[in-house]
Design an enzyme around this catalytic site. Structure first.
Site, PDB file in Angstrom:
ATOM      1  N   LYS A  98       0.857  -1.193   0.000  1.00 52.13           N
ATOM      2  CA  LYS A  98       0.000   0.000   0.000  1.00 52.13           C
ATOM      3  C   LYS A  98       0.890   1.240   0.000  1.00 52.13           C
ATOM      4  CE  LYS A  98      -4.227  -1.752   1.951  1.00 52.13           C
ATOM      5  NZ  LYS A  98      -3.866  -3.143   1.659  1.00 52.13           N
ATOM      6  N   ASP A 132      -1.429  -2.246  -4.104  1.00 54.93           N
ATOM      7  CA  ASP A 132      -2.855  -2.290  -3.747  1.00 54.93           C
ATOM      8  C   ASP A 132      -3.485  -0.929  -4.041  1.00 54.93           C
ATOM      9  OD1 ASP A 132      -2.712  -4.870  -2.767  1.00 54.93           O
ATOM     10  OD2 ASP A 132      -2.649  -4.288  -0.649  1.00 54.93           O
ATOM     11  N   MET A 133      -4.812  -0.917  -4.217  1.00 51.22           N
ATOM     12  CA  MET A 133      -5.489   0.369  -4.427  1.00 51.22           C
ATOM     13  C   MET A 133      -6.246   0.743  -3.159  1.00 51.22           C
ATOM     14  SD  MET A 133      -5.742   2.853  -6.457  1.00 51.22           S
ATOM     15  CE  MET A 133      -5.431   2.459  -8.177  1.00 51.22           C
ATOM     16  N   ARG A 185      -4.800  -6.332 -11.121  1.00 48.23           N
ATOM     17  CA  ARG A 185      -5.662  -7.184 -10.289  1.00 48.23           C
ATOM     18  C   ARG A 185      -7.005  -6.469 -10.244  1.00 48.23           C
ATOM     19  NH1 ARG A 185      -4.259  -6.628  -4.376  1.00 48.23           N
ATOM     20  NH2 ARG A 185      -2.766  -8.320  -4.645  1.00 48.23           N
ATOM     21  N   LYS A 188     -13.635  -5.724  -6.536  1.00 48.74           N
ATOM     22  CA  LYS A 188     -14.843  -4.882  -6.540  1.00 48.74           C
ATOM     23  C   LYS A 188     -14.568  -3.548  -5.867  1.00 48.74           C
ATOM     24  CE  LYS A 188     -18.233  -8.612  -6.635  1.00 48.74           C
ATOM     25  NZ  LYS A 188     -19.486  -9.140  -6.045  1.00 48.74           N
ATOM     26  N   GLY A 189     -13.751  -3.544  -4.799  1.00 50.13           N
ATOM     27  CA  GLY A 189     -13.460  -2.301  -4.072  1.00 50.13           C
ATOM     28  C   GLY A 189     -13.956  -2.402  -2.647  1.00 50.13           C
ATOM     29  N   ALA A 190     -13.098  -2.004  -1.690  1.00 49.76           N
ATOM     30  CA  ALA A 190     -13.392  -2.274  -0.281  1.00 49.76           C
ATOM     31  C   ALA A 190     -13.649  -1.028   0.563  1.00 49.76           C
ATOM     32  CB  ALA A 190     -12.207  -3.039   0.329  1.00 49.76           C
ATOM     33  N   THR A 227     -11.715 -12.103  -6.418  1.00 47.06           N
ATOM     34  CA  THR A 227     -13.107 -12.122  -5.953  1.00 47.06           C
ATOM     35  C   THR A 227     -13.416 -13.481  -5.323  1.00 47.06           C
ATOM     36  OG1 THR A 227     -15.427 -11.865  -6.613  1.00 47.06           O
ATOM     37  CG2 THR A 227     -13.987 -12.893  -8.233  1.00 47.06           C
ATOM     38  N   HIS A 228     -14.409 -13.458  -4.403  1.00 49.59           N
ATOM     39  CA  HIS A 228     -14.922 -14.724  -3.860  1.00 49.59           C
ATOM     40  C   HIS A 228     -16.332 -14.950  -4.367  1.00 49.59           C
ATOM     41  CE1 HIS A 228     -12.404 -12.497  -0.990  1.00 49.59           C
ATOM     42  NE2 HIS A 228     -11.732 -13.622  -0.963  1.00 49.59           N
ATOM     43  N   ARG A 290     -12.832  -6.515   6.327  1.00 46.50           N
ATOM     44  CA  ARG A 290     -13.332  -7.878   6.046  1.00 46.50           C
ATOM     45  C   ARG A 290     -14.688  -8.084   6.715  1.00 46.50           C
ATOM     46  NH1 ARG A 290      -9.268  -6.863   3.568  1.00 46.50           N
ATOM     47  NH2 ARG A 290     -10.896  -6.230   2.190  1.00 46.50           N
TER      48      ARG A 290
HETATM   49  P1  FDA Z   1     -18.757  -9.835  -2.579  1.00 43.79           P
HETATM   50  O1  FDA Z   1     -18.387  -8.836  -1.536  1.00 43.79           O
HETATM   51  O2  FDA Z   1     -19.968  -9.595  -3.419  1.00 43.79           O
HETATM   52  O3  FDA Z   1     -18.825 -11.241  -1.892  1.00 43.79           O
HETATM   53  C1  FDA Z   1     -19.235 -12.405  -2.592  1.00 43.79           C
HETATM   54  C2  FDA Z   1     -19.235 -13.578  -1.636  1.00 43.79           C
HETATM   55  O4  FDA Z   1     -17.882 -13.836  -1.228  1.00 43.79           O
HETATM   56  C3  FDA Z   1     -19.969 -13.336  -0.321  1.00 43.79           C
HETATM   57  O5  FDA Z   1     -21.334 -13.621  -0.451  1.00 43.79           O
HETATM   58  C4  FDA Z   1     -19.243 -14.278   0.607  1.00 43.79           C
HETATM   59  O6  FDA Z   1     -19.681 -15.596   0.395  1.00 43.79           O
HETATM   60  C5  FDA Z   1     -17.832 -14.198   0.132  1.00 43.79           C
HETATM   61  N1  FDA Z   1     -17.055 -13.171   0.865  1.00 43.79           N
HETATM   62  C6  FDA Z   1     -16.675 -11.975   0.426  1.00 43.79           C
HETATM   63  N2  FDA Z   1     -15.962 -11.314   1.352  1.00 43.79           N
HETATM   64  C7  FDA Z   1     -15.906 -12.124   2.416  1.00 43.79           C
HETATM   65  C8  FDA Z   1     -15.328 -12.005   3.694  1.00 43.79           C
HETATM   66  N3  FDA Z   1     -14.651 -10.931   4.073  1.00 43.79           N
HETATM   67  N4  FDA Z   1     -15.488 -13.043   4.557  1.00 43.79           N
HETATM   68  C9  FDA Z   1     -16.155 -14.163   4.180  1.00 43.79           C
HETATM   69  N5  FDA Z   1     -16.737 -14.316   2.981  1.00 43.79           N
HETATM   70  C10 FDA Z   1     -16.624 -13.309   2.110  1.00 43.79           C
HETATM   71  N6  FDA Z   1     -10.007  -3.985  -2.331  1.00 43.79           N
HETATM   72  C11 FDA Z   1      -9.511  -2.740  -2.577  1.00 43.79           C
HETATM   73  O7  FDA Z   1     -10.247  -1.771  -2.490  1.00 43.79           O
HETATM   74  N7  FDA Z   1      -8.180  -2.606  -2.899  1.00 43.79           N
HETATM   75  C12 FDA Z   1      -7.344  -3.657  -3.039  1.00 43.79           C
HETATM   76  O8  FDA Z   1      -6.159  -3.482  -3.350  1.00 43.79           O
HETATM   77  C13 FDA Z   1      -7.872  -4.959  -2.812  1.00 43.79           C
HETATM   78  N8  FDA Z   1      -7.099  -6.089  -2.927  1.00 43.79           N
HETATM   79  C14 FDA Z   1      -7.687  -7.327  -2.865  1.00 43.79           C
HETATM   80  C15 FDA Z   1      -6.930  -8.477  -3.115  1.00 43.79           C
HETATM   81  C16 FDA Z   1      -7.543  -9.723  -3.148  1.00 43.79           C
HETATM   82  C17 FDA Z   1      -6.713 -10.926  -3.473  1.00 43.79           C
HETATM   83  C18 FDA Z   1      -8.933  -9.841  -2.889  1.00 43.79           C
HETATM   84  C19 FDA Z   1      -9.623 -11.163  -2.946  1.00 43.79           C
HETATM   85  C20 FDA Z   1      -9.656  -8.724  -2.576  1.00 43.79           C
HETATM   86  C21 FDA Z   1      -9.058  -7.465  -2.545  1.00 43.79           C
HETATM   87  N9  FDA Z   1      -9.797  -6.328  -2.235  1.00 43.79           N
HETATM   88  C22 FDA Z   1      -9.229  -5.076  -2.448  1.00 43.79           C
HETATM   89  C23 FDA Z   1     -11.135  -6.444  -1.596  1.00 43.79           C
HETATM   90  C24 FDA Z   1     -12.250  -6.396  -2.621  1.00 43.79           C
HETATM   91  O9  FDA Z   1     -12.360  -5.108  -3.170  1.00 43.79           O
HETATM   92  C25 FDA Z   1     -13.592  -6.787  -1.994  1.00 43.79           C
HETATM   93  O10 FDA Z   1     -13.890  -5.893  -0.961  1.00 43.79           O
HETATM   94  C26 FDA Z   1     -13.646  -8.199  -1.450  1.00 43.79           C
HETATM   95  O11 FDA Z   1     -12.931  -9.088  -2.252  1.00 43.79           O
HETATM   96  C27 FDA Z   1     -15.100  -8.699  -1.394  1.00 43.79           C
HETATM   97  O12 FDA Z   1     -15.644  -8.709  -2.681  1.00 43.79           O
HETATM   98  P2  FDA Z   1     -15.995 -10.046  -3.499  1.00 43.79           P
HETATM   99  O13 FDA Z   1     -15.514  -9.817  -4.904  1.00 43.79           O
HETATM  100  O14 FDA Z   1     -15.439 -11.221  -2.841  1.00 43.79           O
HETATM  101  O15 FDA Z   1     -17.562 -10.048  -3.632  1.00 43.79           O
END
Ligand code: FDA
Length: 308
Positions: A98, A132-133, A185, A188-190, A227-228, A290
């Site tokens: 970061k 990372d973003m 990479r 979706k965005g956190a 993504t998960h 998370r």
């Molecule tokens: P979504 O949030 O729609 O979740 C889909 C399903 O996945 C959920 O229904 C659940 O089953 C499972 N799930 C998701 N999150 C979970 C959790 N915390 N605990 C348990 N189950 C969960 N963001 C960012 O802004 N900058 C960054 O640099 C990164 N880097 C990054 C690296 C990697 C390897 C990953 C996987 C993710 C990131 N992220 C990130 C985070 C990303 O933006 C996002 O917030 C999370 O991945 C959750 O989004 P999903 O795509 O999983 O979908």
């Protein structure tokens, strides 16, 4: 439950709760749900185990927004140690960094100099640095730094970036990054972003994720789809199959401790999977993001607490 997401993201910035949690023994135990451990050796041990299960790793030394240049250099030292240890132990792992931890908020030139040094080290050790973003006020400066480092011909390809599908600007950024030859990479965005810059509705974020992942799959570079979400993964798999794009041309990425079943399933199906492994004492903001993503995790953690 968007209000819970907002509440956890607000809590992720709470200094006193952060100090309390990061110092308490129970807090450290609970963080184990998403964090490999407090020490660098914990991250290496987990990376080794992830490699044994047929997956790659990316290592994140936790920490955000340092308050002095000395702290930024100290944070960078951990990453230099990681790059050396990865090579010594023959791990299949890279690093995720970061820029705020490298001093971006204090002095963008300092962060750029540190990112450049890390990329030089990565190139020399046959490795790769993923930047990372963070939140949207930092998007442009982060892109600019990564572009300038990658523009150095001796460092080309050794640095990559993260793009967030929730931002309206991301389609244009993806197109530009592909033409610059920079590996992406996609996530979706956190962070909590205003409607002026990011899609407020999940359905729109998901639709944009699918659109951007297709653009990445079509490009000649090796990108990561982080993504998960089984819907996003199924869409990428079916698009790749339909377009004759081999599984070796891209990777899925997931967080340590999240959907291990899905990680294993993808490996068994022949896909590349990389696990993002965070470690270190400054775990609180990462941990709260998370929980924001899936408030049901709070129940899981509460059960663990009762079992202590
Ligand atoms: P979504 O949030 O729609 O979740 C889909 C399903 O996945 C959920 O229904 C659940 O089953 C499972 N799930 C998701 N999150 C979970 C959790 N915390 N605990 C348990 N189950 C969960 N963001 C960012 O802004 N900058 C960054 O640099 C990164 N880097 C990054 C690296 C990697 C390897 C990953 C996987 C993710 C990131 N992220 C990130 C985070 C990303 O933006 C996002 O917030 C999370 O991945 C959750 O989004 P999903 O795509 O999983 O979908």
């Amino acid at each position: 439950m968007p209000f819970l997401r907002t509440a956890f993201i607000a809590l992720s910035h709470n200094r006193s709760l952060r100090n309390f949690c990061e110092r308490s023994r129970i807090g450290s135990k609970l963080s184990g749900r998403f964090v490999a451990g407090m020490e660098l050796t914990d991250a290496l041990r987990v990376a080794e185990s992830v490699n044994k299960q047929g997956m790659f790793a990316t290592l994140d030394s936790l920490g955000e927004s340092v308050s002095s240049a000395a702290e930024a250099h100290k944070a960078a030292d951990v990453y230099h140690q990681l790059l050396d240890s990865i090579r010594e132990r023959h791990l299949d792992a890279n690093i995720s960094v970061k820029l705020t931890q490298m001093g971006l908020a204090l002095d963008p030139e300092l962060a750029e100099a540190i990112a450049t040094n890390l990329t030089e080290h990565a190139k020399y050790t046959g490795n790769f640095v993923r930047i990372d973003m963070e939140d949207s006020p930092l998007t442009q400066v982060t892109l600019d730094i990564v572009r300038r480092v990658n523009a150095r011909t001796d460092l080309r390809g050794a640095i990559g970036i993260v793009i967030q599908a929730y931002l309206y600007r991301s389609q244009a950024d993806v197109e530009q990054l592909i033409s610059d030859g920079i590996r992406v990479r996609l996530c979706k965005g956190a962070y909590k972003e205003p409607a002026e810059v990011a899609f407020p509705r999940k359905a729109d974020v998901d639709a944009n994720y699918i659109k951007l992942s297709q653009a990445l799959l079509e490009s000649p570079l090796y990108h990561g789809l982080a993504t998960h979400d089984e819907g996003m993964i199924a869409a990428a798999k079916s698009y790749a199959k339909h377009r004759g794009i081999a599984p070796s041309r891209f990777e899925f990425q997931m967080l340590y401790g999240v959907r291990r079943d899905l990680q294993r399933k993808l490996v068994a199906e022949g896909y590349n999977v990389r696990v993002y492994i965070p470690f270190g004492r400054e775990w609180y903001p990462y941990f709260m993001r998370r929980l924001a993503e899936r408030p049901a995790n709070v129940l899981f953690i509460a059960k663990q607490l009762l079992r202590q």
